[in-house]
Design an enzyme around this catalytic site. Structure first.
Site, short mmCIF file in Angstrom:
data_model
loop_
_atom_site.label_atom_id
_atom_site.label_comp_id
_atom_site.label_asym_id
_atom_site.label_seq_id
_atom_site.Cartn_x
_atom_site.Cartn_y
_atom_site.Cartn_z
N ARG A 53 0.87 -1.17 0.00
CA ARG A 53 0.00 0.00 0.00
C ARG A 53 0.90 1.21 0.00
O ARG A 53 2.13 1.09 0.03
CB ARG A 53 -1.04 -0.03 1.14
CG ARG A 53 -0.74 -0.82 2.34
CD ARG A 53 0.38 -0.28 3.13
NE ARG A 53 0.18 1.13 3.41
CZ ARG A 53 1.13 1.99 3.67
NH1 ARG A 53 2.41 1.61 3.68
NH2 ARG A 53 0.88 3.26 3.93
N GLY A 54 0.29 2.41 0.00
CA GLY A 54 1.09 3.62 -0.17
C GLY A 54 1.16 3.91 -1.67
O GLY A 54 1.47 3.00 -2.46
N ALA A 55 0.88 5.16 -2.02
CA ALA A 55 0.71 5.47 -3.44
C ALA A 55 1.90 5.05 -4.33
O ALA A 55 1.71 4.36 -5.33
CB ALA A 55 0.40 6.96 -3.59
N ARG A 90 -7.50 -0.15 -6.69
CA ARG A 90 -7.75 0.88 -5.68
C ARG A 90 -7.96 2.21 -6.42
O ARG A 90 -7.14 2.57 -7.26
CB ARG A 90 -6.58 0.99 -4.68
CG ARG A 90 -6.46 -0.24 -3.78
CD ARG A 90 -5.53 0.01 -2.62
NE ARG A 90 -6.12 0.87 -1.61
CZ ARG A 90 -5.44 1.35 -0.57
NH1 ARG A 90 -4.15 1.07 -0.42
NH2 ARG A 90 -6.03 2.11 0.33
N GLN A 203 -2.15 2.05 10.13
CA GLN A 203 -0.85 2.04 9.44
C GLN A 203 0.22 2.78 10.24
O GLN A 203 1.41 2.49 10.12
CB GLN A 203 -0.97 2.69 8.05
CG GLN A 203 -1.74 1.88 7.04
CD GLN A 203 -3.18 2.30 6.96
OE1 GLN A 203 -3.78 2.69 7.97
NE2 GLN A 203 -3.76 2.23 5.79
N ASP A 244 -1.95 10.72 -1.65
CA ASP A 244 -2.25 9.71 -2.68
C ASP A 244 -2.59 10.34 -4.01
O ASP A 244 -2.51 9.70 -5.05
CB ASP A 244 -3.41 8.83 -2.23
CG ASP A 244 -2.94 7.84 -1.20
OD1 ASP A 244 -2.76 8.24 -0.03
OD2 ASP A 244 -2.69 6.68 -1.57
N ASN A 254 -5.24 12.43 1.13
CA ASN A 254 -4.40 11.48 1.88
C ASN A 254 -5.30 10.69 2.83
O ASN A 254 -6.51 10.90 2.90
CB ASN A 254 -3.31 12.26 2.64
CG ASN A 254 -2.24 11.34 3.20
OD1 ASN A 254 -1.71 10.49 2.48
ND2 ASN A 254 -1.91 11.47 4.47
N LYS A 255 -4.70 9.82 3.59
CA LYS A 255 -5.43 8.93 4.50
C LYS A 255 -6.43 9.69 5.35
O LYS A 255 -6.14 10.79 5.82
CB LYS A 255 -4.40 8.20 5.37
CG LYS A 255 -4.95 7.22 6.37
CD LYS A 255 -5.84 6.16 5.76
CE LYS A 255 -5.19 5.43 4.61
NZ LYS A 255 -6.15 4.61 3.83
O1 MRU Z 1 -4.46 3.14 2.37
P1 MRU Z 1 -2.97 3.32 2.29
O2 MRU Z 1 -2.23 2.68 3.41
O3 MRU Z 1 -2.46 2.92 0.92
O4 MRU Z 1 -2.79 4.88 2.42
C1 MRU Z 1 -1.48 5.41 2.37
C2 MRU Z 1 -1.44 6.86 2.56
O5 MRU Z 1 -2.44 7.51 2.75
C3 MRU Z 1 -0.10 7.51 2.40
O6 MRU Z 1 0.00 8.62 3.23
C4 MRU Z 1 0.05 7.96 0.95
O7 MRU Z 1 -0.14 6.88 0.08
C5 MRU Z 1 1.37 8.54 0.67
S1 MRU Z 1 2.59 7.28 0.68
C6 MRU Z 1 4.10 7.83 0.34
#
Ligand code: MRU
Length: 364
Positions: A53-55, A90, A203, A244, A254-255
């Site tokens: 996960r993470g963009a 996603r 996370q 993201d 973002n999250k």
């Molecule tokens: O749902 P996730 O864990 O994929 O969400 C991740 C985030 O929101 C991160 O902050 C974002 O992807 C930036 S990662 C460098």
């Protein structure tokens, strides 16, 4: 980054360069498990089920998913099918679309028999670029931390608050929001990180805290609601989060919960920075609230928490009445007006259309 004596990335290849391996992030922080991705379906499931996960890491995994889905002599229809399968995994992180489009644009003009080799080379290039990009973000962001430290006469640690995980696990290496922290610590600046737990999937608790512990960086875990209180009492020097998807006007998605932290930061004059690679900018969207699709995940993630029980076994417990349903939007949008600046691989700019265009003039 190092885990013990070994250097790891979050995704890598072994052997002939075609065995794709990842760290299964659903097992952290209690177990360190390496998983193989052997097919397009494996890659797609790893993204949907959040083993990765993470963009930026989602983008890199999609690139390898493309490679794994390409049989010898893959046709244009195969490219369409692979792209569709990956993009549906996603909806919010724009790096997924970015990586799929990049692979498609490279492969489509090539003769069928050359496509597979070219795909593997391109996926590896995407990973290398991600590492270099994040290292550059780290250098630019570390300047902010150094300035705060110097302005106060190098006394005490600089306190950084972060939300979710935008560390090396969310990218191929270094991270985005945490890259400045890693870089500053490497330069000898004392940094302490406030880690939002980041409900519902935690996370922050399971990934950011694990990364920081592995790197020996001073940190404390916070419940998501504590940040505003700490800001009111002068205990946060700056916030740095990831994104993201960033609009052409500087809104950041973002999250879930990031927006509330930005509001608290503004009310307390705490600088609120967002770290991002150019690949998370969606130049086609101006208004983040209206234009960015927000992933809605299963209510189960809200109704249950997973963790390690006192007896050492992993377990899942329900925290709400059996009859209570839950809503689970996974991201929110922080409007550009609440963002102090964007830390990119090309430098730091205001969160505005002008700021972004000045750093990325080729997008004019
Ligand atoms: O749902 P996730 O864990 O994929 O969400 C991740 C985030 O929101 C991160 O902050 C974002 O992807 C930036 S990662 C460098």
């Amino acid at each position: 980054m190092r885990i013990g004596n070994e250097h790891y990335r979050s995704i890598w290849t072994e052997g002939d360069g075609r065995r794709v391996r990842i760290i299964d992030q659903t097992r952290l922080p209690h177990e360190f498990v390496v998983a193989d991705l052997a097919s397009l379906d494996d890659a797609a499931r790893a993204i949907s089920d959040m083993l990765v996960r993470g963009a930026p890491l989602i983008g890199a995994t999609a690139a390898y998913g493309f490679c794994l889905g390409l049989a010898a002599g893959a046709t244009d229809r195969d490219l369409d099918r692979i792209g569709r399968r990956l993009v549906g995994c996603r909806p919010t992180a724009v790096n997924l679309h970015w990586a799929v489009q990049r692979m498609d644009a490279l492969l489509r003009p090539l003769p069928l028999q050359e496509r597979s080799d070219a795909a593997w080379q391109e996926a590896a290039a995407i990973c290398e670029e991600d590492v270099a990009t994040n290292e550059a973000i780290g250098r630019h962001g570390a300047e902010l931390i150094r300035r705060i430290w110097q302005d106060r006469g190098q006394a005490g640690a600089v306190h950084v608050l972060t939300h979710c995980n935008a560390g090396w696990l969310a990218t191929v290496d270094w991270g985005t929001a945490l890259a400045p922290v890693y870089m500053a610590v490497r330069e000898g600046i004392p940094v302490h990180v406030w880690v939002d737990e980041t409900r519902p999937r935690n996370q922050g608790a399971s990934l950011t805290a694990w990364e920081l512990a592995m790197a020996g960086i001073d940190h404390h875990l916070l419940v998501d609601n504590a940040g505003g209180h700490l800001m009111q009492h002068g205990r946060v020097d700056l916030c740095i989060v990831g994104t993201d998807r960033t609009t052409a006007t500087g809104d950041v998605c973002n999250k879930i919960g990031t927006y509330l932290k930005a509001l608290a930061a503004r009310d307390n004059q705490v600088p609120f920075y967002v770290a991002l690679p150019g690949s998370t900018i969606d130049w086609s969207v101006d208004d983040g609230v209206a234009g960015i699709p927000i992933e809605e995940r299963s209510g189960e993630e809200v109704l249950f928490v997973t963790g390690r029980c006192d007896d050492g076994r992993s377990g899942r417990v329900r925290i709400a009445p059996d009859a209570t349903p839950a809503l689970n939007p996974a991201f929110d949008v922080t409007p550009a007006r609440l963002v102090t600046g964007l830390i990119t691989e090309r430098g730091i700019c205001p969160a505005s259309a002008e700021g972004l265009r000045a750093l990325y003039p080729e997008q004019r």
